[in-house]
Structures are given as structure tokens and as C-alpha cells.
Design an enzyme around this catalytic site. Structure first.
Site, mmCIF file in Angstrom:
data_model
loop_
_atom_site.group_PDB
_atom_site.id
_atom_site.type_symbol
_atom_site.label_atom_id
_atom_site.label_comp_id
_atom_site.label_asym_id
_atom_site.label_seq_id
_atom_site.Cartn_x
_atom_site.Cartn_y
_atom_site.Cartn_z
ATOM 1 C CG ASP A 132 -0.256 -0.354 2.519
ATOM 2 O OD1 ASP A 132 0.976 -0.407 2.552
ATOM 3 O OD2 ASP A 132 -0.969 -0.561 3.516
ATOM 4 C CG ASN A 186 -9.137 -1.160 11.800
ATOM 5 O OD1 ASN A 186 -8.157 -1.773 11.357
ATOM 6 N ND2 ASN A 186 -9.628 -0.086 11.210
ATOM 7 C CG HIS A 210 -5.911 -1.833 8.733
ATOM 8 N ND1 HIS A 210 -6.104 -0.614 9.340
ATOM 9 C CD2 HIS A 210 -4.558 -1.996 8.665
ATOM 10 C CE1 HIS A 210 -4.926 -0.080 9.616
ATOM 11 N NE2 HIS A 210 -3.974 -0.898 9.227
ATOM 12 C CD GLU A 264 -8.820 1.353 7.656
ATOM 13 O OE1 GLU A 264 -8.822 0.413 8.484
ATOM 14 O OE2 GLU A 264 -8.163 2.383 7.820
HETATM 15 C C1 GLP Z 1 -0.601 0.527 8.665
HETATM 16 C C2 GLP Z 1 -0.242 -0.237 7.387
HETATM 17 C C3 GLP Z 1 -0.410 -1.718 7.563
HETATM 18 C C4 GLP Z 1 0.194 -2.127 8.882
HETATM 19 C C5 GLP Z 1 -0.625 -1.566 10.006
HETATM 20 C C6 GLP Z 1 -0.098 -1.888 11.384
HETATM 21 O O1 GLP Z 1 -1.739 1.288 8.588
HETATM 22 N N1 GLP Z 1 -0.940 0.181 6.238
HETATM 23 O O2 GLP Z 1 0.178 -2.394 6.471
HETATM 24 O O3 GLP Z 1 0.212 -3.527 8.993
HETATM 25 O O4 GLP Z 1 -0.772 -0.178 9.869
HETATM 26 O O5 GLP Z 1 0.979 -1.069 11.713
HETATM 27 P P1 GLP Z 1 1.954 -1.300 12.927
HETATM 28 O O6 GLP Z 1 2.816 -2.427 12.530
HETATM 29 O O7 GLP Z 1 2.701 -0.012 13.054
HETATM 30 O O8 GLP Z 1 1.102 -1.599 14.101
#
Ligand code: GLP
Length: 244
Positions: A67, A136, A138, A143
Site C-alpha cells: 500500500d 481494527n 486491517h 479497512e
Molecule cells: C498501517 C499499514 C499496515 C500495517 C498496520 C499496522 O496502517 N498500512 O500495512 O500492517 O498499519 O501497523 P503497525 O505495525 O505499526 O502496528
């Protein structure tokens, strides 16, 4: 879903890097699906270590990221393009022409998403997809919603995601509200999936992922339908699962 329980973040990062290394060793021209966020930073550090020890060679490896924020330029230090270069690409012998990330600067979502799907098709799909997990549920930036998304799409970020990611920006107002992300269908096409999660703040969502029903309200729950998924989680993240 295979679950590997580890003690802490260090162990998680080493295990994840070893699995990715084994993928590269078994097929040195494989395509890796890569993730951003704070969780994979340790994994990338371990991969750089393995590269410096001459254990893995990235020269023929191809990568496709999950992404990118819509509207951020490549030189913006919060773009995922910047993140990937800082944390991995600049430290290994990967051919940067073989690294792909959705282009956040393309204004038209249709053009941006279609061209990324084209790239993924040309790559012949992803051999091993690395994923983190949002609070959440995702994955990528998919989402919670009423149905699972199929291909790469443009999403409105959830309020909770904007709040969670605000820690990386100067102020919450700087967090983009939209992003381009591989769809759930795109992610599910990967041959193997590796999802990494740590910390007590993810315990509730990990419990839903491991023990809850499959629902687009918890996008990651769909992974239960995939044939080859490994979850690496630390003790804290698994602490609310009854399997404990
Ligand atoms: C972001 C990314 C995801 C990631 C998630 C969790 O929004 N788009 O790909 O897995 O958040 O992030 P973190 O690893 O900082 O908890």
C-alpha cells in the site's frame, strides 16, 4: 493457520526474517509482497543482517508493496516508498527497478489501481506476502467494511487508523485520509502469507483473528480461508487467545 508463538519482538523479527530468507534461498528470483508499519522494521533489520553475512542475495528478487498513502510524494519521509528505501532497499543488493509500490502521486484512483494490478500480473503474482495487522483488523489498508475488497483499490482511512498512524506525523492533520492498497482478493492470491503481530495493544484483534468468525468487519479474518498462512505473534499479542 499455523501459529508460531514467540517470546518477544526480537524473536519475532528473527523468525520472520528466517522464513523470508528461506523463500529467497529456495527461489532467488521470487516475488516478495512487503508491508510497512512499525512491526516489520525488525524483520527488515534481520534481513539486512542476513544479507551482510552473505546468506541471502537480493539481486534477482522482486518486491511488491501492499500500500501507499494517496498524495504523498516519494521524498516525503512518511511515504511508504521512503520507508522501504530507508529500512530495506538501500541496504541490500536489490535491483530497485524490480521493486514496486503503489504510486501515491497518481491523482486518479482508477488509473493508480489498475496500473498496480497490471504490475502484479506481470510479476506473475506474489510468492510470499508479509503482513502486519491494524488494530481494527486491517491488512494493507483494507479497512473493515461490508464486503471483502477484490483488487487494488483506493480507501478512505478509518478514524482509528488515522489516529494510530498519527504518531509518525508531526500532527494528526498531516496524516493523509486516503490510500491505495492491494485488495483482499489480491492478498489472498499470494502463494504463502506471513503475518506478524506483537504487543498487548494487539491482543484483542489477534483473539478475533485466531478465534473469531470470518467477516469483512475484521478483514484479516479472511486469512483463515487461505491454504498457507503463518502467524508469528509474541506472548503479549496472543495473551487473550484461549489456546493460551
Ligand atoms: C498501517 C499499514 C499496515 C500495517 C498496520 C499496522 O496502517 N498500512 O500495512 O500492517 O498499519 O501497523 P503497525 O505495525 O505499526 O502496528
Amino acid at each position: 493457520m499455523k501459529i508460531i508463538k514467540v517470546k518477544n519482538y526480537d524473536e519475532l523479527s528473527k523468525k520472520a526474517a528466517n522464513i523470508i530468507a528461506s523463500q529467497i534461498i529456495s527461489n532467488n528470483s521470487c516475488t516478495l509482497g512487503l508491508a510497512t508499519g512499525s512491526t516489520p522494521i525488525g524483520t527488515y533489520k534481520e534481513l539486512v543482517k542476513l544479507y551482510n553475512e552473505n546468506i541471502i542475495d537480493f539481486s534477482n528478487v522482486k518486491t511488491a508493496n501492499l500500500d501507499e498513502y494517496k498524495g504523498l510524494t516519494k521524498d516525503n519521509d512518511q511515504s511508504y516508498y521512503y520507508f522501504m528505501h530507508q529500512n530495506l532497499f538501500n541496504h541490500v543488493n536489490i535491483n530497485k527497478n524490480n521493486t514496486y509500490i503503489p504510486d501515491g502521486t497518481i491523482e486518479n484512483p482508477d488509473t493508480a489501481c489498475k496500473s498496480y494490478e497490471e504490475i502484479l500480473k506481470k510479476l506473475g503474482g506474489v510468492d510470499l506476502q508479509l503482513l502486519g495487522l491494524g488494530h481494527n483488523g486491517h491488512i494493507g489498508f483494507n479497512e473493515p467494511r461490508d464486503t471483502f475488497s477484490l483488487e487494488t483499490n483506493c480507501v478512505e482511512l478509518a478514524e482509528s487508523t488515522i489516529k494510530a498512524n498519527a504518531r509518525f506525523f508531526e500532527s494528526i492533520d498531516d496524516v493523509p485520509t486516503k490510500a491505495y492498497t492491494m485488495g483482499i482478493g489480491t492478498i489472498m492470491k499470494a502463494k504463502k502469507i506471513l503475518i506478524i503481530v506483537n504487543g498487548i495493544d494487539k491482543a484483542d484483534i489477534v483473539q478475533k483473528l485466531v478465534e473469531g468468525v470470518v467477516t469483512p468487519n475484521v478483514p484479516a479474518s479472511v486469512l483463515k480461508f487461505h491454504q498457507d498462512v503463518t502467524l508469528i505473534a509474541d506472548e503479549e499479542a496472543l495473551s487473550k487467545c484461549t489456546l493460551n
